[in-house]
Design a protein around this motif. Sequence first.
Motif, PDB file in Angstrom:
ATOM      1  N   LYS A  60       0.826  -1.205   0.000  1.00  0.00           N
ATOM      2  CA  LYS A  60       0.000   0.000   0.000  1.00  0.00           C
ATOM      3  C   LYS A  60       0.863   1.259   0.000  1.00  0.00           C
ATOM      4  O   LYS A  60       0.413   2.325  -0.427  1.00  0.00           O
ATOM      5  N   SER A  61       2.087   1.156   0.487  1.00  0.00           N
ATOM      6  CA  SER A  61       3.010   2.285   0.531  1.00  0.00           C
ATOM      7  C   SER A  61       3.854   2.287  -0.743  1.00  0.00           C
ATOM      8  O   SER A  61       3.908   1.307  -1.481  1.00  0.00           O
ATOM      9  N   LYS A  62       4.543   3.399  -0.985  1.00  0.00           N
ATOM     10  CA  LYS A  62       5.364   3.537  -2.187  1.00  0.00           C
ATOM     11  C   LYS A  62       6.828   3.606  -1.788  1.00  0.00           C
ATOM     12  O   LYS A  62       7.252   4.531  -1.095  1.00  0.00           O
ATOM     13  N   TYR A  63       7.599   2.619  -2.226  1.00  0.00           N
ATOM     14  CA  TYR A  63       9.010   2.602  -1.850  1.00  0.00           C
ATOM     15  C   TYR A  63       9.816   3.597  -2.688  1.00  0.00           C
ATOM     16  O   TYR A  63       9.443   3.971  -3.799  1.00  0.00           O
ATOM     17  N   SER A  95       9.204   9.088   4.838  1.00  0.00           N
ATOM     18  CA  SER A  95       8.106  10.042   5.087  1.00  0.00           C
ATOM     19  C   SER A  95       6.737   9.377   5.098  1.00  0.00           C
ATOM     20  O   SER A  95       5.728  10.031   4.814  1.00  0.00           O
ATOM     21  N   GLN A  96       6.660   8.098   5.396  1.00  0.00           N
ATOM     22  CA  GLN A  96       5.377   7.402   5.379  1.00  0.00           C
ATOM     23  C   GLN A  96       5.458   6.130   6.196  1.00  0.00           C
ATOM     24  O   GLN A  96       6.538   5.595   6.440  1.00  0.00           O
ATOM     25  N   LYS A 179       1.637  -3.642   9.121  1.00  0.00           N
ATOM     26  CA  LYS A 179       1.741  -2.184   9.133  1.00  0.00           C
ATOM     27  C   LYS A 179       2.832  -1.767  10.100  1.00  0.00           C
ATOM     28  O   LYS A 179       2.838  -2.195  11.255  1.00  0.00           O
ATOM     29  N   ALA A 180       3.757  -0.942   9.619  1.00  0.00           N
ATOM     30  CA  ALA A 180       4.862  -0.450  10.439  1.00  0.00           C
ATOM     31  C   ALA A 180       4.826   1.068  10.414  1.00  0.00           C
ATOM     32  O   ALA A 180       4.691   1.688   9.355  1.00  0.00           O
ATOM     33  N   TYR A 181       4.977   1.677  11.588  1.00  0.00           N
ATOM     34  CA  TYR A 181       4.811   3.118  11.730  1.00  0.00           C
ATOM     35  C   TYR A 181       6.160   3.828  11.678  1.00  0.00           C
ATOM     36  O   TYR A 181       7.077   3.509  12.434  1.00  0.00           O
ATOM     37  N   PHE A 198      13.638   7.049   7.213  1.00  0.00           N
ATOM     38  CA  PHE A 198      13.296   5.912   6.366  1.00  0.00           C
ATOM     39  C   PHE A 198      12.877   4.725   7.232  1.00  0.00           C
ATOM     40  O   PHE A 198      13.359   4.548   8.358  1.00  0.00           O
ATOM     41  N   ILE A 199      12.024   3.882   6.687  1.00  0.00           N
ATOM     42  CA  ILE A 199      11.822   2.513   7.158  1.00  0.00           C
ATOM     43  C   ILE A 199      12.465   1.607   6.109  1.00  0.00           C
ATOM     44  O   ILE A 199      12.194   1.744   4.917  1.00  0.00           O
TER      45      ILE A 199
END
Length: 207
Positions: A60-63, A95-96, A179-181, A198-199
């Motif tokens: 769902k996130s954009k790397y 940033s996400q 999900k990781a915050y 960054f994650i």
Amino acid sequence: LNKSSNGGPFLQFRDDKIFINQTSTIEAYFMQIIDGKPVQSNIISATFFKKPNNYTIETKSKYNPQYHAGGEEGLIDGIFGSENWRKGDWQGFQSQDFEAVIDLHETKKVTSVSARFLQDSRAWILMPTKVEFYTSDDNVNFKLVKTIDNKLDARNTEVQVIDFETQIPVTNAKYIKVKAYNFGKLPDWHQGAGGDAFIFIDEISVN
């Protein structure tokens, strides 16, 4: 080479194509005749990994394009990133928060789930503040089964990998959400204060 590490055949040639049936390293070289004598080129090699399952994943996130680890499937391909993240085995999200759903393609009994993250504070890569695991039968309604809080201090500058792993009560599920915050803005004490953390994640495992 047509032998695996246990001595069995693993490689076939058909229609000018190579087929392998297990994780394998293939070496090749070129031979030519020069002045009537055979001359061999340098040996080149490549390792091919057999994916351990038929799962698929939707992120769902954009790397960040610089840190793609081979795309979405790189998170479930059975290849684990090392502490040397510059080799390109980690996906980086800036940033996400990170969020992804794994499709097991059939309802399975699930007893544990894990996700590996890396921290290199000096490179703006920090552990997520917490990681959540969910299960679902329909990819619509998800049940939170575990939340794991991060315990590694952001001030710790040693490059470290932590596996956020949890045992869960045996449950039947077809979909797993992770999900990781994100840590957020880098604090005042950081040399990049005010920048976005960054994650870095590699390999989500479902058992």
